[in-house]
Design an enzyme around this catalytic site. Structure first.
Site, PDB file in Angstrom:
ATOM      1  N   THR A   1      -5.656  11.648  27.503  1.00  0.00           N
ATOM      2  CA  THR A   1      -4.381  11.411  28.744  1.00  0.00           C
ATOM      3  C   THR A   1      -5.076  12.441  29.821  1.00  0.00           C
ATOM      4  O   THR A   1      -5.085  13.393  30.460  1.00  0.00           O
ATOM      5  CB  THR A   1      -3.103  12.267  28.063  1.00  0.00           C
ATOM      6  OG1 THR A   1      -3.677  11.156  27.254  1.00  0.00           O
ATOM      7  CG2 THR A   1      -2.405  12.092  29.020  1.00  0.00           C
ATOM      8  N   GLU A   2      -4.774  11.326  31.119  1.00  0.00           N
ATOM      9  CA  GLU A   2      -4.746  12.219  32.624  1.00  0.00           C
ATOM     10  C   GLU A   2      -3.460  11.807  33.031  1.00  0.00           C
ATOM     11  O   GLU A   2      -2.654  10.746  32.881  1.00  0.00           O
ATOM     12  CB  GLU A   2      -6.311  11.357  33.618  1.00  0.00           C
ATOM     13  CG  GLU A   2      -7.171  11.790  32.832  1.00  0.00           C
ATOM     14  CD  GLU A   2      -8.762  11.802  33.425  1.00  0.00           C
ATOM     15  OE1 GLU A   2      -8.396  11.153  34.679  1.00  0.00           O
ATOM     16  OE2 GLU A   2      -9.854  11.858  33.139  1.00  0.00           O
TER      17      GLU A   2
ATOM     18  N   ALA B   1      -3.273   8.027  33.335  1.00  0.00           N
ATOM     19  CA  ALA B   1      -4.292   7.123  32.277  1.00  0.00           C
ATOM     20  C   ALA B   1      -3.493   7.940  31.280  1.00  0.00           C
ATOM     21  O   ALA B   1      -3.999   8.389  30.749  1.00  0.00           O
ATOM     22  CB  ALA B   1      -5.239   7.235  32.979  1.00  0.00           C
TER      23      ALA B   1
ATOM     24  N   ASP C   1      -7.854   5.908  15.936  1.00  0.00           N
ATOM     25  CA  ASP C   1      -7.215   5.324  14.082  1.00  0.00           C
ATOM     26  C   ASP C   1      -6.662   6.101  13.377  1.00  0.00           C
ATOM     27  O   ASP C   1      -6.195   6.198  12.665  1.00  0.00           O
ATOM     28  CB  ASP C   1      -8.645   4.601  13.842  1.00  0.00           C
ATOM     29  CG  ASP C   1      -8.322   3.627  14.603  1.00  0.00           C
ATOM     30  OD1 ASP C   1      -8.108   2.874  15.736  1.00  0.00           O
ATOM     31  OD2 ASP C   1      -9.530   2.781  14.862  1.00  0.00           O
TER      32      ASP C   1
ATOM     33  N   ARG D   1      -3.932   8.554  13.923  1.00  0.00           N
ATOM     34  CA  ARG D   1      -2.722   8.067  13.906  1.00  0.00           C
ATOM     35  C   ARG D   1      -2.429   7.509  12.421  1.00  0.00           C
ATOM     36  O   ARG D   1      -0.443   7.687  12.458  1.00  0.00           O
ATOM     37  CB  ARG D   1      -3.018   6.790  14.287  1.00  0.00           C
ATOM     38  CG  ARG D   1      -2.912   6.481  15.702  1.00  0.00           C
ATOM     39  CD  ARG D   1      -3.389   4.846  16.545  1.00  0.00           C
ATOM     40  NE  ARG D   1      -3.567   4.838  18.127  1.00  0.00           N
ATOM     41  CZ  ARG D   1      -3.905   4.652  18.988  1.00  0.00           C
ATOM     42  NH1 ARG D   1      -4.406   3.204  18.660  1.00  0.00           N
ATOM     43  NH2 ARG D   1      -3.838   4.262  19.963  1.00  0.00           N
TER      44      ARG D   1
ATOM     45  N   GLU E   1      -0.207  10.119  20.815  1.00  0.00           N
ATOM     46  CA  GLU E   1      -1.835   9.432  19.869  1.00  0.00           C
ATOM     47  C   GLU E   1      -1.051   7.458  19.760  1.00  0.00           C
ATOM     48  O   GLU E   1      -0.885   6.708  19.157  1.00  0.00           O
ATOM     49  CB  GLU E   1      -1.648   9.811  18.216  1.00  0.00           C
ATOM     50  CG  GLU E   1      -2.007  10.888  18.539  1.00  0.00           C
ATOM     51  CD  GLU E   1      -3.087  11.821  18.139  1.00  0.00           C
ATOM     52  OE1 GLU E   1      -3.596  10.956  17.279  1.00  0.00           O
ATOM     53  OE2 GLU E   1      -2.957  13.054  17.557  1.00  0.00           O
TER      54      GLU E   1
HETATM   55  N1  CAA Z   1     -12.784   0.824  17.172  1.00  0.00           N
HETATM   56  C1  CAA Z   1     -14.104   1.070  17.787  1.00  0.00           C
HETATM   57  N2  CAA Z   1     -13.756  -0.120  19.373  1.00  0.00           N
HETATM   58  C2  CAA Z   1     -12.311   0.004  19.406  1.00  0.00           C
HETATM   59  C3  CAA Z   1     -11.120   0.128  19.204  1.00  0.00           C
HETATM   60  C4  CAA Z   1     -11.408   0.750  17.949  1.00  0.00           C
HETATM   61  N3  CAA Z   1     -10.064   1.289  17.361  1.00  0.00           N
HETATM   62  N4  CAA Z   1     -10.179  -0.011  20.089  1.00  0.00           N
HETATM   63  C5  CAA Z   1     -10.960  -0.864  20.841  1.00  0.00           C
HETATM   64  N5  CAA Z   1     -12.433  -0.614  20.719  1.00  0.00           N
HETATM   65  C6  CAA Z   1     -13.802  -1.091  21.638  1.00  0.00           C
HETATM   66  C7  CAA Z   1     -13.853  -2.284  21.765  1.00  0.00           C
HETATM   67  O1  CAA Z   1     -13.649  -3.501  21.271  1.00  0.00           O
HETATM   68  C8  CAA Z   1     -13.646  -2.715  23.362  1.00  0.00           C
HETATM   69  O2  CAA Z   1     -15.332  -2.240  23.208  1.00  0.00           O
HETATM   70  P1  CAA Z   1     -16.933  -4.353  24.002  1.00  0.00           P
HETATM   71  O3  CAA Z   1     -15.874  -4.092  25.614  1.00  0.00           O
HETATM   72  O4  CAA Z   1     -17.698  -3.399  23.578  1.00  0.00           O
HETATM   73  O5  CAA Z   1     -16.322  -5.211  23.249  1.00  0.00           O
HETATM   74  C9  CAA Z   1     -13.937  -1.099  24.369  1.00  0.00           C
HETATM   75  O6  CAA Z   1     -13.656  -0.233  23.054  1.00  0.00           O
HETATM   76  C10 CAA Z   1     -12.966  -1.535  24.936  1.00  0.00           C
HETATM   77  O7  CAA Z   1     -11.234  -2.019  24.254  1.00  0.00           O
HETATM   78  P2  CAA Z   1     -10.568  -2.883  25.212  1.00  0.00           P
HETATM   79  O8  CAA Z   1     -11.228  -3.782  25.781  1.00  0.00           O
HETATM   80  O9  CAA Z   1      -9.309  -3.535  23.184  1.00  0.00           O
HETATM   81  O10 CAA Z   1      -9.746  -1.761  25.705  1.00  0.00           O
HETATM   82  P3  CAA Z   1      -8.243  -1.917  26.532  1.00  0.00           P
HETATM   83  O11 CAA Z   1      -8.983  -1.431  28.320  1.00  0.00           O
HETATM   84  O12 CAA Z   1      -8.203  -2.972  26.690  1.00  0.00           O
HETATM   85  O13 CAA Z   1      -7.906  -0.946  25.652  1.00  0.00           O
HETATM   86  C11 CAA Z   1      -5.627   0.056  24.360  1.00  0.00           C
HETATM   87  C12 CAA Z   1      -6.448  -0.921  24.828  1.00  0.00           C
HETATM   88  C13 CAA Z   1      -5.790  -0.619  22.964  1.00  0.00           C
HETATM   89  C14 CAA Z   1      -4.013  -0.039  24.743  1.00  0.00           C
HETATM   90  C15 CAA Z   1      -6.389   1.429  23.940  1.00  0.00           C
HETATM   91  O14 CAA Z   1      -6.227   2.030  25.431  1.00  0.00           O
HETATM   92  C16 CAA Z   1      -5.370   2.731  23.995  1.00  0.00           C
HETATM   93  O15 CAA Z   1      -5.119   2.869  22.578  1.00  0.00           O
HETATM   94  N6  CAA Z   1      -4.764   3.170  25.000  1.00  0.00           N
HETATM   95  C17 CAA Z   1      -3.198   4.342  24.209  1.00  0.00           C
HETATM   96  C18 CAA Z   1      -4.454   5.608  23.896  1.00  0.00           C
HETATM   97  C19 CAA Z   1      -3.722   6.934  23.110  1.00  0.00           C
HETATM   98  O16 CAA Z   1      -3.421   6.948  22.422  1.00  0.00           O
HETATM   99  N7  CAA Z   1      -3.499   8.120  23.907  1.00  0.00           N
HETATM  100  C20 CAA Z   1      -3.233   9.057  23.444  1.00  0.00           C
HETATM  101  C21 CAA Z   1      -4.142  10.229  23.821  1.00  0.00           C
HETATM  102  S1  CAA Z   1      -3.870  11.764  22.815  1.00  0.00           S
HETATM  103  C22 CAA Z   1      -2.948  12.220  21.615  1.00  0.00           C
HETATM  104  O17 CAA Z   1      -1.805  11.831  21.834  1.00  0.00           O
HETATM  105  C23 CAA Z   1      -3.698  13.355  21.676  1.00  0.00           C
HETATM  106  C24 CAA Z   1      -3.073  14.277  21.366  1.00  0.00           C
HETATM  107  O18 CAA Z   1      -2.813  15.357  21.291  1.00  0.00           O
HETATM  108  C25 CAA Z   1      -1.445  14.688  20.140  1.00  0.00           C
END
Ligand code: CAA
Length: 381
Positions: free
Chosen positions: A126-127, A130, A241, A244, A364
């Site tokens: 996270t930024e 972003a 994944d 979560r 997450e």
């Molecule tokens: N497994 C494998 N590959 C994946 C995937 C997955 N689960 N999800 C996406 N991809 C791949 C896609 O297939 C795609 O690849 P190709 O271009 O080769 O087809 C690529 O990744 C891009 O995927 P998207 O087009 O879906 O990307 P997007 O920008 O539309 O993403 C989103 C959308 C799902 C909302 C994603 O940005 C997301 O999950 N955002 C949330 C981020 C998050 O959870 N942040 C938490 C921070 S960490 C944290 O909180 C930890 C902590 O300290 C507690």
């Protein structure tokens, strides 16, 4: 279909339940009050094998599987969400290194995470601009000979100040298509130019630290790249994944603690000359909370089962996280309602459970992000 846990899974659940009763519950309120990171308990939990639960014994892990991991996180969270999130994120960090790190990097960091020599690992995606839109990060990494030079900043990083190793995502190819050109690095604590910034003042999870990080010409050896250059975004998505499942498990634990406490309370109270338990309003809150939490745990364990058996689990992990965190939030609200005004005071733990559970619907991936993931998976077949 077999709903029965294996003897080993039951043994781990019971061991962690016992540890939580004896060592986490008694200190949880004070840790929350004083924002005190639980160094001592984390080391003891590492000694119990809880920091590398899906890491092979060769690297110091306990390799007990994802179902046992889920059960353990739920039990820890029954005592303290901060202990549980620290454990969950450290396990996630260990898994990224194990899955994508070079042998030397695995040997360097995994034993230290698993043994508790590192109080934690952290996951720096996270930024400031972003969060949900994770592919939009701007931290850059420029290759120079055998190193990369990192510049940029991260925010809301769990255990950012205490972790021994931080997984950092940075852009290595500025003109790449969105979601490409991002690379994953394992950055060791103390690397020059790796700066720990301000600690966030949070509503809940107060015993888990959450900090800003910045990189000022931070030189990271090329060997620290995890996976292939430019494929970091996919790595982040894959690891989230699994993360979560951890947060869904955590939420189930907090939700059960809240409603369990409220049930004990209403069993001992009367109103209008009758036991509180005789009121239908109370009975329904109990019935709804336990039904929801048990359903949530089934979803979480299904996702854990799929991951453990190397089957696709992206949709199932998001469903589990979405449902478990929102259901546990409802259970915590019911618990407060059942205690009435006392539920709103710090004399009872239910206000802490509510403060803690709200965070789980955000980190997450927010509930809204989980809905994006689930609907995409369904619509794309
Ligand atoms: N497994 C494998 N590959 C994946 C995937 C997955 N689960 N999800 C996406 N991809 C791949 C896609 O297939 C795609 O690849 P190709 O271009 O080769 O087809 C690529 O990744 C891009 O995927 P998207 O087009 O879906 O990307 P997007 O920008 O539309 O993403 C989103 C959308 C799902 C909302 C994603 O940005 C997301 O999950 N955002 C949330 C981020 C998050 O959870 N942040 C938490 C921070 S960490 C944290 O909180 C930890 C902590 O300290 C507690």
């Amino acid at each position: 279909m077999d709903f029965k846990l294996t003897p080993e899974q039951e043994m781990i659940r019971d061991m962690v339940r016992d540890f939580t009763e004896k060592s986490i519950k008694p200190v949880a309120a004070l840790h929350d009050e004083e924002k005190h990171f639980p160094y001592q308990n984390i080391k003891r939990m590492a000694d119990l094998g809880l920091m590398g639960m899906n890491i092979s014994v060769e690297y110091g892990g306990s390799e007990v599987g994802v179902i046992a991991y889920s059960l353990a996180i739920t039990e820890i969270a029954k005592g303290c969400a901060s202990h549980a999130v620290t454990t969950s994120v450290s396990n996630m960090v260990a898994e990224v290194i194990c899955e994508f790190g070079k042998e030397e990097i695995k040997r360097k960091h995994l034993p230290k995470i698993c043994s508790g020599e590192y109080p934690a690992g952290s996951f720096a995606l996270t930024e400031p601009h972003a969060g949900s839109d994770a592919a939009n990060i701007r931290t850059s990494a420029v290759r120079k000979n055998d190193n990369y030079i990192l510049n940029g900043s991260k925010t809301l990083i769990t255990s950012g100040d205490v972790s021994g190793v931080t997984i950092v995502w940075a852009v290595t190819e500025r003109n790449a298509k969105k979601g490409k050109g991002i690379t994953t690095f394992a950055v060791e604590k103390g690397t020059p130019g790796f700066i720990v910034g301000k600690a966030e003042e949070k509503m809940g999870h107060r015993a888990s630290s959450t900090t800003e990080l910045s990189f000022d010409n931070c030189i990271v050896p090329a060997d620290c790249v995890l996976g292939k250059e430019g494929e970091g975004f996919k790595i982040a998505m894959m690891e989230l994944d699994g993360g979560r499942i951890g947060i869904g498990s955590l939420a189930v634990g907090v939700g059960f603690s809240a409603i369990d406490f409220a049930v004990q309370y209403v069993k001992e109270r009367e109103a209008f000359g009758k036991p509180l338990t005789s009121f239908e309003a109370i009975q329904w809150m109990i019935a709804d909370s336990y039904t929801g939490l048990e359903a949530a745990q089934l979803l979480v364990l299904r996702a854990a089962y799929l991951k453990e058996n190397k089957l696709p689990f992206t949709k199932e992990a998001s469903m589990a996280k979405l449902f478990a965190t929102e259901t546990a939030r409802n259970a915590a609200l019911h618990a407060i309602q059942m205690l009435g005004g006392y539920g709103y005071t710090r004399d009872y733990p239910v206000e802490r459970y509510l403060r803690d559970i709200i965070g789980t619907t955000l980190y997450e991936g927010t509930s809204e992000v989980q809905r994006i993931v689930i609907s995409r998976e369904i619509l794309q077949g």
